[in-house]
Design a protein around this motif. Structure first.
Motif, short mmCIF file in Angstrom:
data_model
loop_
_atom_site.label_atom_id
_atom_site.label_comp_id
_atom_site.label_asym_id
_atom_site.label_seq_id
_atom_site.Cartn_x
_atom_site.Cartn_y
_atom_site.Cartn_z
N GLY A 136 0.83 -1.21 0.00
CA GLY A 136 0.00 0.00 0.00
C GLY A 136 0.86 1.25 0.00
N VAL A 137 0.22 2.38 -0.25
CA VAL A 137 0.92 3.67 -0.17
C VAL A 137 0.01 4.68 0.53
N GLY A 138 0.61 5.78 0.94
CA GLY A 138 -0.19 6.85 1.57
C GLY A 138 0.47 8.18 1.27
N PRO A 188 1.10 6.28 9.82
CA PRO A 188 -0.28 6.75 9.57
C PRO A 188 -0.99 5.94 8.49
N VAL A 189 -0.24 5.30 7.61
CA VAL A 189 -0.90 4.51 6.55
C VAL A 189 -1.51 3.23 7.13
N GLN A 190 -1.06 2.83 8.34
CA GLN A 190 -1.75 1.73 9.03
C GLN A 190 -3.22 2.09 9.20
N VAL A 204 2.29 -4.26 3.55
CA VAL A 204 3.53 -3.49 3.75
C VAL A 204 3.40 -2.17 2.98
N ILE A 205 3.99 -1.12 3.58
CA ILE A 205 3.83 0.22 3.02
C ILE A 205 5.20 0.89 2.91
N GLY A 228 4.91 -2.32 8.24
CA GLY A 228 4.18 -3.58 8.06
C GLY A 228 3.06 -3.67 9.06
N LEU A 229 1.95 -4.27 8.66
CA LEU A 229 0.81 -4.43 9.58
C LEU A 229 0.14 -5.76 9.28
#
Ligand code: FA5
Length: 360
Positions: A136-138, A188-190, A204-205, A228-229
């Motif tokens: 993912g990205v943010g 914050p992307v979590q 993973v971001i 990572g989450l």
């Protein structure tokens, strides 16, 4: 020639016009066209200037009109000859001389290569992609809410001081949670991901982050992290340890050992710093690991129930009584420095081709 005899004048100007036409018909290069312009229209030495000086200015008043008309007619002929010659471009023979042989092999341009930070970031992402993580990205410009508040750093909490923040100017009138800043971590992307997707989740971001820090050999005010989450039912600290131990072995080789040290992050409880056995001395102790045999590489922990509570406002599935999860965040530059034996983080951003070419 007598200036007053129209026949003489006609003949004289007709000869000049003929001369100009002949000269113009032979023009084949831009240089020759320019030469023609100078010879005929040159402001100081041009033929028309000389003609004007010798004939027109000295003419008797009654002859001046006749001469003037012929002079102007000749001048417009010369000008249109010049225009035609300039517009026509080079002659066929000139073009043939300059023709390009398109069957010749072309000269090779320099090929670009992946920057070592991009390469390392992709390698880290690949390790987790193989474990079933999505990517993912943010946004890099983030709100105070996502960067801090939803990650359980309440306004005014001293933990905010651990990430000295670059804020966007002139936002005093906005509520604190909406004010913009350059994100200090990828965490914050979590929250952004959990708001979009119900559990279970494995993501993973990778991304760029910024802190108001003085640059030195191991710190940069702009650097990269991979977050990572993992959220599901019954996720435990052993899952976290097993996952990160596997990732470190995949990145640095199977002989690398990991150890987990108690630490603090507001958004994980318990929290840990992960150290790996020094890859330079194999754990014996050297200058690089400050004789300890261990090098600290990333932060991690079990997701704090308070973070799940924020996520549950939009996705009720994140009920901390029903699910659990772990998160981690690693600095890409630090990992690249270890992998490639780079001693100064600034080299990654120097744009020095001699340094970068070594990774091509
Ligand atoms: C964090 O940023 C947490 N968000 C990490 C985390 C995520 C913990 C999820 C728990 C769960 P920290 O400030 O320690 O933590 O930074 C993480 C890593 O970024 C560090 O281990 C280090 O490798 C790297 N890092 C931090 N500051 C810099 C810097 N100025 N220059 C280069 N790398 C840095």
């Amino acid at each position: 020639m007598t200036q007053s005899d129209p026949q003489d004048l006609n003949l004289y100007f007709a000869e000049l016009e003929q001369e100009a036409r002949q000269a113009a018909s032979a023009l084949s290069t831009p240089e020759a066209v320019e030469e023609f312009r100078l010879v005929w229209l040159g402001r100081k030495q041009g033929k028309l200037k000389q003609l004007s000086d010798s004939l027109l200015k000295s003419a008797a008043p009654e002859a001046r009109r006749e001469i003037g008309q012929r002079f102007n007619a000749l001048k417009s002929v010369v000008e249109s000859l010049l225009e035609d010659a300039a517009g026509a471009g080079p002659s066929d023979s000139a073009l043939a001389a300059e023709a390009i042989d398109i069957t010749l092999p072309s000269t090779r341009g320099l090929l670009g290569a992946e920057h070592p930070i991009t390469r390392t970031m992709n390698e880290i992402v690949q390790v987790f992609a193989a474990l079933g993580y999505s990517v993912g990205v943010g946004p890099e410009v983030e709100t105070d809410f996502y960067n801090f508040e939803s990650m359980n750093f309440p306004p005014g909490h001293p933990a905010r001081d651990t990430q000295d923040t670059l804020v966007i100017a002139n936002q005093e009138r906005r509520p604190l949670r909406d004010r913009l800043l350059l994100r200090t971590h990828t965490s914050p992307v979590q929250m952004r991901t959990m708001e979009q997707q119900p559990p279970p989740l494995r993501i993973v971001i990778p991304g760029k982050v910024h802190r108001n820090e003085a640059d030195d050999a191991t710190h940069s005010s702009t650097f990269h992290q991979v977050e990572g989450l993992c959220v599901d039912t019954n996720i435990t600290f052993s899952d976290l340890k097993g996952t990160l131990d596997h990732a470190m072995k995949a990145l640095f080789g199977s002989s690398v050992k990991t150890r987990f040290f108690p630490s603090f992050f507001p958004f994980t409880e318990p929290s840990a710093d992960v150290q790996i056995s020094c890859i330079f001395c194999g754990g014996k102790g050297c200058r690089r690991c400050k004789q300890s045999g261990w090098i600290e590489l990333l932060g991690c922990g079990m997701v704090d129930p308070a973070v799940f509570a924020f996520a549950a406002e939009k996705q009720p599935g994140y009920d901390p009584k029903k699910i659990s999860g772990f998160a981690f965040g690693m600095g890409v530059e630090r990992i690249a420095m270890m992998k490639y034996g780079v001693s100064d983080i600034g080299q990654f951003f120097s744009g020095d081709m001699r340094f970068l070419e070594q990774f091509a």
